[in-house]
Scaffold this motif. Structure first.
Motif, mmCIF file in Angstrom:
data_model
loop_
_atom_site.group_PDB
_atom_site.id
_atom_site.type_symbol
_atom_site.label_atom_id
_atom_site.label_comp_id
_atom_site.label_asym_id
_atom_site.label_seq_id
_atom_site.Cartn_x
_atom_site.Cartn_y
_atom_site.Cartn_z
ATOM 1 N N LEU A 151 103.678 50.906 76.537
ATOM 2 C CA LEU A 151 104.919 51.455 77.085
ATOM 3 C C LEU A 151 104.625 52.656 77.980
ATOM 4 O O LEU A 151 105.217 52.786 79.074
ATOM 5 C CB LEU A 151 105.847 51.865 75.941
ATOM 6 C CG LEU A 151 107.127 52.594 76.351
ATOM 7 C CD1 LEU A 151 108.013 51.698 77.208
ATOM 8 C CD2 LEU A 151 107.892 53.076 75.108
ATOM 9 N N ALA A 152 103.719 53.524 77.543
ATOM 10 C CA ALA A 152 103.354 54.682 78.367
ATOM 11 C C ALA A 152 102.771 54.229 79.704
ATOM 12 O O ALA A 152 103.048 54.828 80.755
ATOM 13 C CB ALA A 152 102.361 55.562 77.616
ATOM 14 N N TRP A 153 101.955 53.167 79.668
ATOM 15 C CA TRP A 153 101.384 52.626 80.911
ATOM 16 C C TRP A 153 102.502 52.183 81.851
ATOM 17 O O TRP A 153 102.472 52.482 83.051
ATOM 18 C CB TRP A 153 100.474 51.458 80.561
ATOM 19 C CG TRP A 153 99.665 50.913 81.701
ATOM 20 C CD1 TRP A 153 98.399 51.266 82.047
ATOM 21 C CD2 TRP A 153 100.077 49.917 82.644
ATOM 22 N NE1 TRP A 153 97.984 50.553 83.145
ATOM 23 C CE2 TRP A 153 99.005 49.712 83.534
ATOM 24 C CE3 TRP A 153 101.247 49.184 82.821
ATOM 25 C CZ2 TRP A 153 99.069 48.801 84.577
ATOM 26 C CZ3 TRP A 153 101.314 48.272 83.867
ATOM 27 C CH2 TRP A 153 100.239 48.088 84.730
ATOM 28 N N LEU A 154 103.483 51.484 81.330
ATOM 29 C CA LEU A 154 104.599 51.019 82.156
ATOM 30 C C LEU A 154 105.399 52.188 82.722
ATOM 31 O O LEU A 154 105.807 52.175 83.893
ATOM 32 C CB LEU A 154 105.507 50.104 81.332
ATOM 33 C CG LEU A 154 104.914 48.748 80.927
ATOM 34 C CD1 LEU A 154 105.859 48.029 79.974
ATOM 35 C CD2 LEU A 154 104.635 47.888 82.152
ATOM 36 N N VAL A 155 105.630 53.200 81.895
ATOM 37 C CA VAL A 155 106.397 54.362 82.351
ATOM 38 C C VAL A 155 105.667 55.062 83.491
ATOM 39 O O VAL A 155 106.283 55.458 84.496
ATOM 40 C CB VAL A 155 106.634 55.325 81.180
ATOM 41 C CG1 VAL A 155 107.194 56.659 81.678
ATOM 42 C CG2 VAL A 155 107.594 54.710 80.165
ATOM 43 N N CYS A 156 104.361 55.235 83.362
ATOM 44 C CA CYS A 156 103.603 55.939 84.397
ATOM 45 C C CYS A 156 103.453 55.123 85.678
ATOM 46 O O CYS A 156 103.286 55.694 86.764
ATOM 47 C CB CYS A 156 102.222 56.309 83.862
ATOM 48 S SG CYS A 156 102.234 57.571 82.582
ATOM 49 N N MET A 157 103.511 53.803 85.553
ATOM 50 C CA MET A 157 103.383 52.958 86.731
ATOM 51 C C MET A 157 104.723 52.677 87.395
ATOM 52 O O MET A 157 104.762 52.235 88.545
ATOM 53 C CB MET A 157 102.723 51.640 86.343
ATOM 54 C CG MET A 157 101.279 51.760 85.870
ATOM 55 S SD MET A 157 100.178 52.477 87.108
ATOM 56 C CE MET A 157 100.275 51.228 88.399
ATOM 57 N N ALA A 158 105.818 52.941 86.700
ATOM 58 C CA ALA A 158 107.145 52.616 87.226
ATOM 59 C C ALA A 158 107.455 53.279 88.565
ATOM 60 O O ALA A 158 108.087 52.652 89.433
ATOM 61 C CB ALA A 158 108.212 52.965 86.192
ATOM 62 N N PRO A 159 107.062 54.543 88.812
ATOM 63 C CA PRO A 159 107.382 55.151 90.120
ATOM 64 C C PRO A 159 106.813 54.397 91.311
ATOM 65 O O PRO A 159 107.280 54.591 92.436
ATOM 66 C CB PRO A 159 106.775 56.561 90.006
ATOM 67 C CG PRO A 159 106.755 56.845 88.547
ATOM 68 C CD PRO A 159 106.460 55.519 87.905
#
Length: 602
Positions: free
Chosen positions: A179-187
């Motif tokens: 989930l953290a990976w997805l959050v950081c890649m979302a921008p």
């Protein structure tokens, strides 16, 4: 001369048994607590961490399993990393961060399931903390470095655990890490070029500051000045960032090429002979456009600069077709040096300056934990974390971190005590406070570590409260005792276990600067100028020489800063360093002028 070029008579010096001059450096007080300007992207890790932490915590609240918060927090905390990297590099780095976090957690939980011996757990946690420090420094993963890994794993060593629970708890950490990976890649969906635009903007802003201050210092005694070094470092960092940007589509390649054109113009400030307010304002305006997401401005280049970029584009083409080709090219990090795992293991080879730092961490954390046990703290992981957190590149920085950590923790404990009535209103209030503390910590920690610690301390205490509630008096007293013991014992070990290899690093850096400068001078003085038909090849060679010299100068300054902060160390060869920097920056300016010369236009 450079900022370290002060009279050696002003420092207390002595002779070691071998006859080598050493000096004792006074430890700073006032600068330790001064506040700085926050970094320009502080909100990115702050918001990412709040989202990555908040989603699992609210899910666990709904399930009535807040006792599992430690495990989801392990993965969620990975959202603090890699925000300065382009998205392709960020994806790879975050993957390794998450895997490293889960592996560390696995070691801690397995140990906790196999033994309840507190002294042994302290020793194991200290060894793991040393590994974290050396690996994070070797990989140069960037802030927050080893601290988050050590905080999570040290806590997990002292959590009651059964062997059958370990796989499930690791699965929770891995899921939160995903989930953290997805959050950081979302921008990347909104601003796919954001990180490299910011890096280029920083280089333009540094170049604008140099042009305002009068860059003629490069040809005057006392060069390089602070603005010149800051510009060279910012430009070098931006090139390394752009090197990590893939250009597998025409649009991506064009965007990267546009930033490279701006960066070449920023670099030309190193060759300027006098202040240029108009050019400085132009650079500042370009930087504002980059930060605001506006279209890239049109930039005029000389023929040599255009030839250089053509060579860079050719190297990029090979790299984009074959990612393994990335070890070649004039813009590669540390030209001529290995990359990836080979580079990491090379930095940990026998003789590495990271090994004494690892020894400091292992010894200091173990002694801090055992001393905390001796004064009656039952779970002394906070002492281990405190000792691990203070170990920086040298004794001076470690001293500053010890003072900052102690001050920040004391104020954080006072804040936690004041908020106890709110904390005891229920789990929802605890989650909201924890997320608030996390955001405030990231908003303030770049201003000064002690200010960030004010918010980190109550957040860490809340993680303990989720698992099991302890009497407030016991909780606060134990944490304060652990902090003081960990800082005192850790700093004592830092002072006693000096990094004797720091001065050797200066000698090696001086050698690299001399070699890079000699190669550049052979290129500059080899002939009367390039044939117009060979502009592209000459620009490539000049760009390569410029990169090697700029990188060597940055490494030299870093080595000097590290060695100068060791309180008992061979004296820094200040005159040799200042002369090498002065001559190196003069040669660097000549290389940039060669690339900027209108006479080289094709």
């Amino acid at each position: 001369m450079g900022k370290h070029a002060r009279s050696t008579g002003q420092r207390a010096t002595a002779r070691s048994g071998s006859g080598t001059a050493v000096r004792a450096r006074p430890l700073p007080i006032r600068s330790t607590v001064l506040l700085r300007r926050p970094v320009d992207i502080w909100h990115k890790p702050a918001l990412s961490a709040v989202v990555a932490l908040g989603i699992p915590e609210f899910v666990l609240l709904a399930l009535g399993r807040l006792d599992l918060v430690l495990y989801t927090s392990a993965g969620a905390m990975c959202a603090l990393y890699a925000h300065g990297l382009p998205y392709a590099a960020r994806a790879r780095t975050l993957m390794w961060v998450v895997l490293g976090m889960v592996a560390s957690l696995g070691v801690a939980l397995t140990a906790a399931s196999l033994t309840t011996s507190v002294p042994l757990l302290v020793l194991l946690a200290s060894l793991v903390a040393a590994v974290h420090k050396m690996m994070c420094d070797a990989t140069r993963v960037g802030p927050p470095g080893n601290l988050i890994f050590t905080f999570i794993s040290a806590s997990a060593f002292f959590v009651p655990q059964r062997a059958g629970q370990v796989p499930f708890h690791l699965a929770l950490a891995l899921g939160a890490g995903a989930l953290a990976w997805l959050v950081c890649m979302a921008p990347a969906l909104v601003r796919p070029r954001g990180p490299e635009r910011i890096a280029t903007a920083r280089a333009l802003e540094a170049a604008a500051g140099l042009l305002r201050s009068g860059p003629a210092a490069a040809d005057a005694p006392g060069a390089p000045d602070r603005a010149r070094h800051a510009t060279a470092a910012a430009v070098n960092a931006a090139w390394l960032t752009l090197f990590q940007v893939p250009g597998r589509t025409p649009a991506a390649a064009a965007a990267r090429a546009g930033l490279e054109r701006l960066l070449v113009r920023a670099e030309s400030a190193l060759a300027a002979r006098e202040a240029d307010a108009a050019e400085a304002e132009r650079y500042a305006a370009w930087a504002r456009d980059l930060r605001r997401g506006r279209p890239l401005p049109a930039v005029t280049l000389t023929g040599a600069q255009a030839g250089e970029l053509a060579g860079v584009a050719a190297e990029h083409a090979g790299q984009d077709r074959d990612p393994g080709h990335g070890d070649t090219g004039p813009r590669r990090p540390a030209p001529g040096h290995p990359r990836g795992f080979r580079a990491m293991f090379g930095r940990l080879a026998p003789g590495s300056p990271l090994l004494p730092i690892g020894a400091r961490v292992a010894v200091g954390c173990a002694l801090a934990g055992w001393a905390s046990m001796a004064v009656g703290v039952g779970h002394p992981y906070w002492a281990v974390v405190t000792a691990a957190s203070i170990y920086q590149a040298n004794t001076t920085l470690s001293w500053q971190r010890a003072v900052q950590r102690t001050l920040g923790n004391l104020l954080g404990l006072l804040l936690f005590t004041a908020l106890l009535p709110v904390i005891h209103t229920g789990h929802l209030a605890m989650i909201l406070l924890a997320l608030t503390f996390q955001f405030c910590a990231e908003a303030s920690i770049t201003r000064n570590y002690w200010l960030g610690s004010v918010w980190v301390t109550p957040m860490a205490l809340l993680l303990t409260e989720f698992a099991r509630r302890l009497p407030a008096r016991t909780l606060v007293t134990d944490r304060w005792t652990d902090t003081v013991v960990g800082a005192a014992v850790g700093l004592a070990c830092c002072v006693l276990v000096t990094n004797r290899r720091a001065a050797d690093r200066i000698e090696a850096a001086l050698g690299r600067v001399a070699a890079a400068e000699a190669a550049a001078l052979r290129l500059l003085d080899g002939d009367g100028g390039p044939d117009p038909a060979d502009v592209r090849d000459d620009a490539r060679e000049t760009g390569w020489a410029r990169d090697r010299l700029a990188g060597s100068l940055v490494e030299l300054r870093e080595a000097v800063e590290v060695s100068a902060g060791e309180w008992w160390q061979r004296a820094v060869p200040e005159e040799r360093v200042a002369l090498a920097e002065q001559q190196g920056h003069r040669t660097l300016a000549r290389l940039v002028r060669r690339l900027s010369a209108p006479a080289l236009a094709a």
